[in-house]
Design a protein around this motif. Structure first.
Motif, mmCIF file in Angstrom:
data_model
loop_
_atom_site.group_PDB
_atom_site.id
_atom_site.type_symbol
_atom_site.label_atom_id
_atom_site.label_comp_id
_atom_site.label_asym_id
_atom_site.label_seq_id
_atom_site.Cartn_x
_atom_site.Cartn_y
_atom_site.Cartn_z
ATOM 1 N N GLY A 1 1.950 12.907 -79.627
ATOM 2 C CA GLY A 1 0.844 12.875 -78.694
ATOM 3 C C GLY A 1 -0.058 11.681 -78.909
ATOM 4 O O GLY A 1 -0.505 11.030 -77.966
ATOM 5 N N SER A 2 -0.348 11.348 -80.123
ATOM 6 C CA SER A 2 -1.191 10.180 -80.420
ATOM 7 C C SER A 2 -0.503 8.898 -80.031
ATOM 8 O O SER A 2 -1.131 7.965 -79.514
ATOM 9 C CB SER A 2 -1.547 10.178 -81.909
ATOM 10 N N THR A 3 0.780 8.855 -80.171
ATOM 11 C CA THR A 3 1.513 7.638 -79.800
ATOM 12 C C THR A 3 1.468 7.445 -78.288
ATOM 13 O O THR A 3 1.304 6.326 -77.782
ATOM 14 C CB THR A 3 2.961 7.737 -80.289
ATOM 15 N N GLY A 4 1.581 8.522 -77.508
ATOM 16 C CA GLY A 4 1.526 8.406 -76.045
ATOM 17 C C GLY A 4 0.166 7.964 -75.561
ATOM 18 O O GLY A 4 0.053 7.210 -74.591
ATOM 19 N N THR A 5 -0.897 8.475 -76.161
ATOM 20 C CA THR A 5 -2.258 8.096 -75.760
ATOM 21 C C THR A 5 -2.504 6.604 -75.976
ATOM 22 O O THR A 5 -3.098 5.922 -75.123
ATOM 23 C CB THR A 5 -3.260 8.908 -76.562
ATOM 24 N N LYS A 6 -2.058 6.083 -77.016
ATOM 25 C CA LYS A 6 -2.191 4.644 -77.289
ATOM 26 C C LYS A 6 -1.443 3.815 -76.258
ATOM 27 O O LYS A 6 -1.915 2.760 -75.821
ATOM 28 C CB LYS A 6 -1.686 4.326 -78.694
ATOM 29 N N GLN A 7 -0.279 4.279 -75.846
ATOM 30 C CA GLN A 7 0.513 3.506 -74.905
ATOM 31 C C GLN A 7 -0.164 3.491 -73.519
ATOM 32 O O GLN A 7 -0.159 2.473 -72.820
ATOM 33 C CB GLN A 7 1.917 4.135 -74.812
ATOM 34 N N ASP A 8 -0.778 4.629 -73.134
ATOM 35 C CA ASP A 8 -1.455 4.686 -71.834
ATOM 36 C C ASP A 8 -2.663 3.752 -71.786
ATOM 37 O O ASP A 8 -2.897 3.058 -70.784
ATOM 38 C CB ASP A 8 -1.913 6.122 -71.556
ATOM 39 N N SER A 9 -3.430 3.728 -72.844
ATOM 40 C CA SER A 9 -4.590 2.833 -72.876
ATOM 41 C C SER A 9 -4.163 1.373 -72.816
ATOM 42 O O SER A 9 -4.818 0.538 -72.193
ATOM 43 C CB SER A 9 -5.423 3.093 -74.140
ATOM 44 N N LYS A 10 -3.082 1.068 -73.397
ATOM 45 C CA LYS A 10 -2.583 -0.313 -73.389
ATOM 46 C C LYS A 10 -2.157 -0.707 -71.974
ATOM 47 O O LYS A 10 -2.418 -1.834 -71.510
ATOM 48 C CB LYS A 10 -1.428 -0.431 -74.369
ATOM 49 N N ASN A 11 -1.498 0.188 -71.269
ATOM 50 C CA ASN A 11 -1.048 -0.123 -69.899
ATOM 51 C C ASN A 11 -2.230 -0.314 -68.961
ATOM 52 O O ASN A 11 -2.218 -1.190 -68.063
ATOM 53 C CB ASN A 11 -0.159 1.004 -69.389
ATOM 54 N N SER A 12 -3.271 0.519 -69.132
ATOM 55 C CA SER A 12 -4.452 0.401 -68.266
ATOM 56 C C SER A 12 -5.168 -0.939 -68.495
ATOM 57 O O SER A 12 -5.658 -1.558 -67.552
ATOM 58 C CB SER A 12 -5.410 1.568 -68.502
ATOM 59 N N LYS A 13 -5.234 -1.373 -69.663
ATOM 60 C CA LYS A 13 -5.856 -2.679 -69.955
ATOM 61 C C LYS A 13 -5.088 -3.799 -69.293
ATOM 62 O O LYS A 13 -5.675 -4.743 -68.762
ATOM 63 C CB LYS A 13 -5.925 -2.912 -71.471
ATOM 64 N N GLN A 14 -3.758 -3.748 -69.344
ATOM 65 C CA GLN A 14 -2.954 -4.792 -68.705
ATOM 66 C C GLN A 14 -3.173 -4.801 -67.185
ATOM 67 O O GLN A 14 -3.257 -5.866 -66.557
ATOM 68 C CB GLN A 14 -1.484 -4.560 -69.034
ATOM 69 N N ALA A 15 -3.275 -3.593 -66.589
ATOM 70 C CA ALA A 15 -3.489 -3.529 -65.133
ATOM 71 C C ALA A 15 -4.854 -4.112 -64.751
ATOM 72 O O ALA A 15 -4.984 -4.826 -63.742
ATOM 73 C CB ALA A 15 -3.383 -2.072 -64.667
ATOM 74 N N ASN A 16 -5.861 -3.808 -65.510
ATOM 75 C CA ASN A 16 -7.198 -4.351 -65.224
ATOM 76 C C ASN A 16 -7.225 -5.867 -65.356
ATOM 77 O O ASN A 16 -7.877 -6.564 -64.559
ATOM 78 C CB ASN A 16 -8.227 -3.744 -66.172
ATOM 79 N N SER A 17 -6.548 -6.378 -66.312
ATOM 80 C CA SER A 17 -6.519 -7.834 -66.478
ATOM 81 C C SER A 17 -5.811 -8.505 -65.331
ATOM 82 O O SER A 17 -6.222 -9.577 -64.854
ATOM 83 C CB SER A 17 -5.856 -8.196 -67.819
ATOM 84 N N LYS A 18 -4.771 -7.876 -64.778
ATOM 85 C CA LYS A 18 -4.060 -8.467 -63.633
ATOM 86 C C LYS A 18 -4.939 -8.440 -62.391
ATOM 87 O O LYS A 18 -4.977 -9.403 -61.584
ATOM 88 C CB LYS A 18 -2.781 -7.679 -63.365
ATOM 89 N N ALA A 19 -5.675 -7.345 -62.212
ATOM 90 C CA ALA A 19 -6.562 -7.261 -61.032
ATOM 91 C C ALA A 19 -7.665 -8.300 -61.127
ATOM 92 O O ALA A 19 -8.021 -8.936 -60.109
ATOM 93 C CB ALA A 19 -7.173 -5.840 -60.950
ATOM 94 N N ASN A 20 -8.214 -8.485 -62.252
ATOM 95 C CA ASN A 20 -9.262 -9.496 -62.435
ATOM 96 C C ASN A 20 -8.729 -10.893 -62.158
ATOM 97 O O ASN A 20 -9.419 -11.730 -61.558
ATOM 98 C CB ASN A 20 -9.838 -9.450 -63.842
ATOM 99 N N LEU A 21 -7.529 -11.148 -62.566
ATOM 100 C CA LEU A 21 -6.923 -12.469 -62.349
ATOM 101 C C LEU A 21 -6.713 -12.713 -60.858
ATOM 102 O O LEU A 21 -6.938 -13.823 -60.350
ATOM 103 C CB LEU A 21 -5.615 -12.572 -63.120
ATOM 104 N N GLN A 22 -6.294 -11.688 -60.122
ATOM 105 C CA GLN A 22 -6.072 -11.842 -58.680
ATOM 106 C C GLN A 22 -7.394 -12.094 -57.944
ATOM 107 O O GLN A 22 -7.453 -12.897 -56.987
ATOM 108 C CB GLN A 22 -5.405 -10.591 -58.148
ATOM 109 N N GLN A 23 -8.447 -11.403 -58.363
ATOM 110 C CA GLN A 23 -9.745 -11.615 -57.714
ATOM 111 C C GLN A 23 -10.253 -13.040 -57.948
ATOM 112 O O GLN A 23 -10.823 -13.662 -57.048
ATOM 113 C CB GLN A 23 -10.765 -10.607 -58.254
ATOM 114 N N GLN A 24 -10.051 -13.569 -59.137
ATOM 115 C CA GLN A 24 -10.492 -14.947 -59.413
ATOM 116 C C GLN A 24 -9.742 -15.947 -58.548
ATOM 117 O O GLN A 24 -10.321 -16.917 -58.032
ATOM 118 C CB GLN A 24 -10.293 -15.268 -60.900
ATOM 119 N N ARG A 25 -8.463 -15.762 -58.347
ATOM 120 C CA ARG A 25 -7.672 -16.671 -57.512
ATOM 121 C C ARG A 25 -8.154 -16.610 -56.045
ATOM 122 O O ARG A 25 -8.202 -17.625 -55.330
ATOM 123 C CB ARG A 25 -6.211 -16.291 -57.600
#
Length: 436
Positions: A405-429
């Motif tokens: 369970g702890s391993t899954g929670t870490k993986q979800d937080s990591k994916n959400s961070k990557q998605a937010n960074s991609k959205a921010n990059l698209q808005q800047q462009r």
């Protein structure tokens, strides 16, 4: 006129030098073509300290200006440039005689060819020297000291027909050996002067001196040359004695090689110990006591100090000033130096060993026993593990579920961070495009 074939012999002195004998030079017209060549050769033979010989004078002060004025057998004085003639008492032989090599007359004490008087008889009656040694007679073994030397004999020599056919021949032999001119012989015990071979005997101790040197009446270390070296042990085997400071039980001692020739009396030994032990003049060594019985050493009881026998004493105590002699145990830490250098595999000490020494030895052995080296035990063989997995307990299963369970929670937080960074990059462009 100088003979071209035979030549003449002249003797030259250095100007003002009353100690160096004359130098003989053979003058011939075949060797010296002119007067300048002769002066150049005279400068080389006399070995002047500075300059060269430019003038030649007779002993009376008359100047010589050419080779023709030189006379056979006469003596002259060589004067360097810038000097004046010094009319002093030069060492001119009393009687003209043949020239020969004499040791100790050259520059630096070497052998030089000088003019000497004819062999003069020291004794009035020459019959005393005749018949003392023959070609088949037994020689005399004698010991010769130089005048004033009290340390050790300078020469052991055998007198026979070859070395001393007469007394003058003996003086010449000693002059050659000692590299100095020996003209007098004395008896080392009575200090009487010897004037003939008849006064010599086998095993004689002699003192050799110069022509004008008086005998120095000092204590010469007499030696009997007739005793073989292995039996005359006291003169050839030095003894090492140990000296302790009075009242200092921890001082390890000062070791000194003592010989009769080096320390002829007690005062010389005490002066040496005062300097060797760094004592002041106001607190110098005044007495020496034996450590075995406490007796005080004197000049009459000094023989045990030099005796090489095992039973002779070898440990002494030096007393300074008016201090009281303390007959205590010295060098008390000597047993520790022996234990440090001893082998641990040595057997137990004998019952005569001191108690504290035995305890120290036992302690060292106990320490070694307390830390023995443990032998390595062989490792047990590993049993092969079974391929079928073992059944897990409920607690183990719950822990595995928590980890997942702890391993899954870490993986979800990591994916959400990557998605937010991609959205921010698209808005800047998009903003950049709008600005253009």
């Amino acid at each position: 006129m100088i003979d071209e074939q035979k030549g003449i012999k002249v003797y030259l002195f250095r100007n003002g030098d009353t100690f160096t004998p004359a130098k003989r030079i053979v003058v011939s017209t075949r060797v010296f073509k002119n007067y300048e060549q002769f002066l150049h050769r005279a400068s080389q033979d006399l070995s002047l300290l500075h300059g060269a010989i430019r003038h030649l004078y007779t002993l009376s002060g008359g100047e010589v200006t050419s080779l023709a004025q030189l006379k056979d057998g006469h003596s002259y004085v060589g004067v360097a440039s810038g000097e004046s003639f010094k009319q002093v008492a030069y060492k001119v032989p009393e009687e003209p005689g043949a020239s020969r090599l004499v040791a100790g007359t050259g520059l630096g004490g070497g052998i030089a060819l000088v003019k000497m008087p004819e062999l003069r008889k020291v004794v009035k009656d020459a019959k005393d020297d005749e018949g003392v040694f023959t070609s088949t007679s037994k020689g005399y073994r004698v010991v010769v000291f130089l005048n004033g030397n009290t340390k050790c004999p300078d020469l052991n020599i055998v007198l026979n027909y070859r070395t001393c056919k007469n007394f003058e021949r003996l003086l010449t032999t000693l002059s050659t050996i000692f590299q100095r001119r020996i003209r007098r012989l004395y008896d080392a015990e009575s200090y009487a002067r010897l004037t003939s071979l008849a006064q010599l005997h086998d095993g004689h101790n002699l003192v050799a001196g110069g022509e004008f040197d008086p005998i120095m009446k000092v204590a010469y270390p007499l030696v009997n040359p007739l005793i073989p070296k292995e039996k005359n042990h006291a003169h050839h085997v030095p003894k090492v004695a140990t000296f302790y400071l009075n009242g200092d039980p921890y001082y390890r001692g000062y070791q000194l090689t003592v010989k009769r020739a080096r320390f002829p009396n007690l005062q010389v030994l005490m002066d040496h110990l005062t300097q060797a032990l760094d004592l002041t003049l106001a607190y110098r060594v005044t007495r020496i006591h034996r450590l075995d019985n406490g007796h005080k050493l004197t000049d009459e009881t000094l023989d045990p100090l030099f005796s090489p026998l095992p039973s002779a004493p070898s440990k002494f105590v030096v007393v300074c000033g008016d201090d009281v002699f303390y007959n205590i145990e010295y060098d008390v830490n000597a047993h520790q130096h022996l234990i440090l250098g001893a082998n641990t595999d040595d057997p137990e000490p004998s019952p005569t060993t001191k108690p504290h020494t035995r305890r120290l030895v036992k302690r060292s052995k106990v320490k070694e026993i307390k830390s023995p080296v443990k032998p390595k035990t062989p490792a047990a063989p590993k049993t092969p593990a079974s391929k079928t997995p073992a059944a897990k307990t409920p607690a183990a299963a719950h822990s595995d579920t928590a980890k997942k369970g702890s391993t899954g929670t870490k993986q979800d937080s990591k994916n959400s961070k990557q998605a937010n960074s991609k959205a921010n990059l698209q808005q800047q462009r998009k903003r950049r495009r709008d600005r253009r």
